[in-house]
Design a protein around this motif. Structure first.
Motif, PDB file in Angstrom:
ATOM      1  N   ALA A 198      -0.760   1.649  10.703  1.00 50.65           N
ATOM      2  CA  ALA A 198      -0.574   0.421   9.927  1.00 50.65           C
ATOM      3  C   ALA A 198       0.338   0.656   8.732  1.00 50.65           C
ATOM      4  O   ALA A 198       1.172  -0.196   8.399  1.00 50.65           O
ATOM      5  CB  ALA A 198      -1.927  -0.111   9.463  1.00 50.65           C
ATOM      6  N   TRP A 199       0.187   1.823   8.093  1.00 51.42           N
ATOM      7  CA  TRP A 199       1.023   2.088   6.926  1.00 51.42           C
ATOM      8  C   TRP A 199       2.474   2.368   7.319  1.00 51.42           C
ATOM      9  O   TRP A 199       3.364   2.275   6.500  1.00 51.42           O
ATOM     10  CB  TRP A 199       0.448   3.248   6.124  1.00 51.42           C
ATOM     11  CG  TRP A 199      -0.008   2.815   4.757  1.00 51.42           C
ATOM     12  CD1 TRP A 199       0.684   2.879   3.599  1.00 51.42           C
ATOM     13  CD2 TRP A 199      -1.264   2.235   4.429  1.00 51.42           C
ATOM     14  NE1 TRP A 199      -0.055   2.377   2.573  1.00 51.42           N
ATOM     15  CE2 TRP A 199      -1.254   1.962   3.049  1.00 51.42           C
ATOM     16  CE3 TRP A 199      -2.400   1.898   5.179  1.00 51.42           C
ATOM     17  CZ2 TRP A 199      -2.334   1.394   2.392  1.00 51.42           C
ATOM     18  CZ3 TRP A 199      -3.468   1.338   4.528  1.00 51.42           C
ATOM     19  CH2 TRP A 199      -3.434   1.090   3.150  1.00 51.42           C
ATOM     20  N   ILE A 200       2.714   2.701   8.567  1.00 52.16           N
ATOM     21  CA  ILE A 200       4.087   2.870   9.055  1.00 52.16           C
ATOM     22  C   ILE A 200       4.669   1.536   9.507  1.00 52.16           C
ATOM     23  O   ILE A 200       5.832   1.224   9.221  1.00 52.16           O
ATOM     24  CB  ILE A 200       4.119   3.881  10.219  1.00 52.16           C
ATOM     25  CG1 ILE A 200       3.735   5.283   9.724  1.00 52.16           C
ATOM     26  CG2 ILE A 200       5.504   3.921  10.861  1.00 52.16           C
ATOM     27  CD1 ILE A 200       3.579   6.299  10.837  1.00 52.16           C
ATOM     28  N   VAL A 201       3.852   0.724  10.173  1.00 52.19           N
ATOM     29  CA  VAL A 201       4.340  -0.518  10.766  1.00 52.19           C
ATOM     30  C   VAL A 201       4.488  -1.623   9.723  1.00 52.19           C
ATOM     31  O   VAL A 201       5.444  -2.410   9.775  1.00 52.19           O
ATOM     32  CB  VAL A 201       3.387  -0.968  11.894  1.00 52.19           C
ATOM     33  CG1 VAL A 201       3.762  -2.367  12.398  1.00 52.19           C
ATOM     34  CG2 VAL A 201       3.429   0.035  13.044  1.00 52.19           C
ATOM     35  N   ALA A 202       3.577  -1.715   8.772  1.00 49.73           N
ATOM     36  CA  ALA A 202       3.611  -2.810   7.801  1.00 49.73           C
ATOM     37  C   ALA A 202       4.950  -2.909   7.068  1.00 49.73           C
ATOM     38  O   ALA A 202       5.506  -4.013   6.940  1.00 49.73           O
ATOM     39  CB  ALA A 202       2.458  -2.670   6.813  1.00 49.73           C
ATOM     40  N   PRO A 203       5.523  -1.799   6.567  1.00 54.60           N
ATOM     41  CA  PRO A 203       6.826  -1.918   5.893  1.00 54.60           C
ATOM     42  C   PRO A 203       7.953  -2.371   6.809  1.00 54.60           C
ATOM     43  O   PRO A 203       8.980  -2.858   6.319  1.00 54.60           O
ATOM     44  CB  PRO A 203       7.079  -0.492   5.367  1.00 54.60           C
ATOM     45  CG  PRO A 203       5.732   0.127   5.252  1.00 54.60           C
ATOM     46  CD  PRO A 203       4.952  -0.447   6.391  1.00 54.60           C
ATOM     47  N   PHE A 243      12.518   1.529   2.863  1.00 55.78           N
ATOM     48  CA  PHE A 243      12.136   2.413   1.754  1.00 55.78           C
ATOM     49  C   PHE A 243      11.413   1.607   0.675  1.00 55.78           C
ATOM     50  O   PHE A 243      10.370   2.018   0.172  1.00 55.78           O
ATOM     51  CB  PHE A 243      13.394   3.076   1.185  1.00 55.78           C
ATOM     52  CG  PHE A 243      13.139   4.066   0.075  1.00 55.78           C
ATOM     53  CD1 PHE A 243      13.215   5.426   0.321  1.00 55.78           C
ATOM     54  CD2 PHE A 243      12.858   3.648  -1.213  1.00 55.78           C
ATOM     55  CE1 PHE A 243      12.997   6.349  -0.694  1.00 55.78           C
ATOM     56  CE2 PHE A 243      12.634   4.550  -2.240  1.00 55.78           C
ATOM     57  CZ  PHE A 243      12.706   5.905  -1.976  1.00 55.78           C
ATOM     58  N   GLU A 244      11.971   0.455   0.328  1.00 56.59           N
ATOM     59  CA  GLU A 244      11.362  -0.398  -0.697  1.00 56.59           C
ATOM     60  C   GLU A 244       9.992  -0.891  -0.248  1.00 56.59           C
ATOM     61  O   GLU A 244       9.038  -0.927  -1.035  1.00 56.59           O
ATOM     62  CB  GLU A 244      12.274  -1.586  -0.988  1.00 56.59           C
ATOM     63  CG  GLU A 244      11.922  -2.358  -2.234  1.00 56.59           C
ATOM     64  CD  GLU A 244      12.543  -1.756  -3.477  1.00 56.59           C
ATOM     65  OE1 GLU A 244      12.382  -2.351  -4.559  1.00 56.59           O
ATOM     66  OE2 GLU A 244      13.206  -0.700  -3.379  1.00 56.59           O
ATOM     67  N   GLY A 245       9.900  -1.292   1.032  1.00 57.83           N
ATOM     68  CA  GLY A 245       8.615  -1.751   1.545  1.00 57.83           C
ATOM     69  C   GLY A 245       7.564  -0.662   1.524  1.00 57.83           C
ATOM     70  O   GLY A 245       6.419  -0.896   1.136  1.00 57.83           O
ATOM     71  N   MET A 246       7.931   0.558   1.929  1.00 60.65           N
ATOM     72  CA  MET A 246       6.988   1.666   1.892  1.00 60.65           C
ATOM     73  C   MET A 246       6.619   2.016   0.460  1.00 60.65           C
ATOM     74  O   MET A 246       5.446   2.284   0.152  1.00 60.65           O
ATOM     75  CB  MET A 246       7.591   2.889   2.588  1.00 60.65           C
ATOM     76  CG  MET A 246       6.699   4.128   2.583  1.00 60.65           C
ATOM     77  SD  MET A 246       5.136   3.884   3.476  1.00 60.65           S
ATOM     78  CE  MET A 246       5.743   4.019   5.174  1.00 60.65           C
ATOM     79  N   SER A 247       7.597   1.997  -0.441  1.00 62.20           N
ATOM     80  CA  SER A 247       7.332   2.303  -1.838  1.00 62.20           C
ATOM     81  C   SER A 247       6.369   1.291  -2.447  1.00 62.20           C
ATOM     82  O   SER A 247       5.476   1.652  -3.214  1.00 62.20           O
ATOM     83  CB  SER A 247       8.647   2.324  -2.626  1.00 62.20           C
ATOM     84  OG  SER A 247       8.429   2.667  -3.973  1.00 62.20           O
ATOM     85  N   GLY A 248       6.545   0.029  -2.098  1.00 63.49           N
ATOM     86  CA  GLY A 248       5.632  -0.988  -2.598  1.00 63.49           C
ATOM     87  C   GLY A 248       4.257  -0.877  -1.985  1.00 63.49           C
ATOM     88  O   GLY A 248       3.237  -0.916  -2.673  1.00 63.49           O
ATOM     89  N   GLY A 266       1.435  11.246   1.126  1.00 67.14           N
ATOM     90  CA  GLY A 266       0.762  11.337  -0.160  1.00 67.14           C
ATOM     91  C   GLY A 266      -0.212  10.210  -0.392  1.00 67.14           C
ATOM     92  O   GLY A 266      -1.295  10.412  -0.949  1.00 67.14           O
ATOM     93  N   ARG A 267       0.137   9.013   0.042  1.00 69.08           N
ATOM     94  CA  ARG A 267      -0.763   7.860  -0.146  1.00 69.08           C
ATOM     95  C   ARG A 267      -2.014   7.983   0.711  1.00 69.08           C
ATOM     96  O   ARG A 267      -3.118   7.668   0.287  1.00 69.08           O
ATOM     97  CB  ARG A 267      -0.012   6.568   0.211  1.00 69.08           C
ATOM     98  CG  ARG A 267      -0.878   5.308   0.112  1.00 69.08           C
ATOM     99  CD  ARG A 267      -1.260   5.045  -1.322  1.00 69.08           C
ATOM    100  NE  ARG A 267      -1.988   3.800  -1.476  1.00 69.08           N
ATOM    101  CZ  ARG A 267      -3.316   3.696  -1.448  1.00 69.08           C
ATOM    102  NH1 ARG A 267      -4.066   4.754  -1.262  1.00 69.08           N
ATOM    103  NH2 ARG A 267      -3.892   2.522  -1.614  1.00 69.08           N
ATOM    104  N   LEU A 268      -1.854   8.448   1.953  1.00 63.68           N
ATOM    105  CA  LEU A 268      -2.983   8.513   2.876  1.00 63.68           C
ATOM    106  C   LEU A 268      -3.715   9.848   2.828  1.00 63.68           C
ATOM    107  O   LEU A 268      -4.701  10.031   3.544  1.00 63.68           O
ATOM    108  CB  LEU A 268      -2.505   8.239   4.308  1.00 63.68           C
ATOM    109  CG  LEU A 268      -1.906   6.853   4.545  1.00 63.68           C
ATOM    110  CD1 LEU A 268      -1.527   6.672   6.001  1.00 63.68           C
ATOM    111  CD2 LEU A 268      -2.884   5.764   4.118  1.00 63.68           C
TER     112      LEU A 268
END
Length: 500
Positions: free
Chosen positions: A82-87, A108-113, A478-480
């Motif tokens: 989900a954290w890969i697909v959502a951005p 990149f911006e989507g993942m950063s947010g 790092g987030r997960l």
């Protein structure tokens, strides 16, 4: 021996990942309405396209319905996926805004947010539309509060499935026995802080000279960033844009509150104020902040950047809090960190970002509980050396309850510490390969992997694309906190090995 994932395994992972995508599409309707109301026709169309794609894909995933339920491994794989697909979908309106050079930059911006990092590749932020800026900050809310938890609270039929994903996102314990009740408590905390924090910031910004409507807009966005320990800001100058010490104080309070675990918030909600002074994490975090700020202030004084105590304290303490809570707001232009801050002060910012906040919060980094456990383990080992051989040494610590320090806790903390250090160092070495100085490379790598968000200028639209990809991976891992990514990687590796 690697197992071969069955079709039902893949169906259930796709099903729940689709629920995340569906909610993401629904969330895009909020900035869509704002864009329509503000007369931002192009951005309204961009959000309509993005929302339509996400909702269609999310709805189509319901065709994967199966009787197979989530277990720990499948739940962790859903989190990673989900954290890969959502951005992928979050990036669509960003790209269509015209403020990003490529889809990779928008992703990149989507993942950063979504990972509450705050590093940005936006072009001309100061002229970004209000609806698009709102979307960037809403990503912090969705990622910071755990979109997985929200989705399953709404859609899932089994409480156990919710618990699997809640644990998989890095939250180590439930606040309440029922995870749905936990989600509701977290929502109450966020709403309470949101109402108070936004109101205070609104009044302060209004008094500082902004128009009432503009002040409210900035206050809402600043709350989303500060409490969710993220790093996006409405203006390119970040917190320095407002030139207001009261605003900086309010932001620091929100950043610290966001770096506190929701388990601690629950204890405080029940009126147990002593938890602040007894909890191992709060003690470790407070000690770390004091030590890091003292060294950072010494470095600033030696560099001659800030000589007056009031100015040194105001600038140094804000940056320390922002780095240690892995927020990323700043009152100092990023170029000054390189040219005017010397070597010691930026090194302390790197250290603060690397350590991070509390487990079970929106902050990133190694986490205070692991540092505290390692220090407790060191103390126990020293006592074993100094005391007679037949002495029984028992070390305990307080974290909502009194707990005995076990060897597996120390080993687990040491393992995660080592993994994070390797993650920080890996990105730094790649930066060296592309010609950046080691200190600057480590700063940027740590900011990405610890979700710290501060930057010394390496992250920019002209950044080499391999570094962009590596920073994206660092933000995700790092987030997960590794486990969910390892689970997803295990599934993918198993599928590949099964085919070959």
């Amino acid at each position: 021996m690697l197992f071969r994932p069955s079709p039902d395994d893949l169906r259930v992972i796709g099903l729940y990942t689709g629920k995340v995508v569906y909610l993401l599409g629904a969330a895009m309707l909020v900035p869509f309405v704002v864009a329509v109301a503000a007369g931002e026709a192009n951005d309204a169309f961009a959000f309509l396209i993005g929302a339509s794609l996400a909702i269609i894909v999310g709805a189509a995933s319901q065709l994967l319905r199966t009787r197979t339920t989530l277990d720990a491994a499948r739940g962790l794989a859903v989190v990673g996926g989900a954290w890969i697909v959502a951005p992928v979908f979050a990036a669509v309106p960003l790209l269509l805004s015209g403020h990003y050079t490529s889809y990779l930059d928008a992703y990149f911006e989507g993942m950063s947010g979504f990972a509450t990092v705050g590093l940005t590749l936006v072009n001309d932020l100061d002229h970004l539309s209000r609806s698009m800026n709102l979307w960037r900050h809403l990503l912090h809310v969705l990622g910071g509060q755990g979109i997985i938890l929200v989705v399953l609270t709404i859609f899932a039929s089994a409480g156990a499935a919710i618990g699997t994903l809640y644990t998989g996102e890095g939250h180590k314990e439930r606040i309440l026995p029922n995870v749905v009740h936990t989600a509701r408590f977290v929502a109450r905390v966020v709403v309470a802080y949101g109402l108070i924090g936004t109101s205070v910031l609104w009044l302060l910004l209004w008094r500082s000279g902004l128009e009432a409507a503009t002040a409210l807009y900035h206050a809402a966005l600043l709350f989303m960033t500060a409490f969710h320990t993220a790093g996006f800001a409405p203006q390119s100058a970040s917190a320095a844009f407002y030139r207001s010490q009261p605003v900086e104080v309010a932001l620091m309070v929100l950043m610290v509150a966001g770096a506190f675990s929701f388990a601690l918030h629950y204890q405080l909600w029940l009126g147990r104020r002593r938890e602040l002074t007894r909890n191992l994490e709060t003690r470790t975090l407070a000690l770390s902040i004091v030590v890091i700020f003292s060294i950072l202030a010494t470095g600033l004084a030696r560099a001659g950047t800030h000589t007056g105590f009031a100015d040194l304290f105001r600038v140094g303490f804000f940056q320390t809090i922002s780095a240690h809570t892995t927020t990323g707001l700043t009152t100092v232009p990023e170029r000054l960190l390189v040219t005017d801050w010397g070597a010691l002060a930026p090194a302390m910012l790197v250290t603060a970002m690397a350590l991070g906040g509390m487990a079970g919060s929106t902050a990133g980094g190694i986490k205070a509980i692991r540092i505290g456990v390692l220090l407790k383990g060191l103390r126990r080992d020293l006592r074993k050396v100094l005391l007679p051989e037949n002495a029984v040494v028992v070390e305990s610590f307080h974290s909502t309850t009194r707990r005995i320090l076990r060897d597996d806790l120390v080993r687990g903390a040491a393992t995660i510490l080592l993994l994070y250090l390797m993650l920080y160092l890996g990105g730094g070495i790649l930066g060296l390969f592309y010609g950046y100085e080691l200190t600057l490379s480590l700063f940027e790598s740590t900011a990405a992997a610890a979700t710290g968000g501060l930057s010394v200028g390496i992250v920019r639209p002209a950044l080499e694309w391999p570094l962009k990809v590596v920073y994206i991976a660092q933000m995700l891992v790092g987030r997960l906190e590794f486990l969910a990514v390892f689970a997803l990687g295990g599934y993918l590796l198993s599928m590949f090995r099964a085919r070959t």
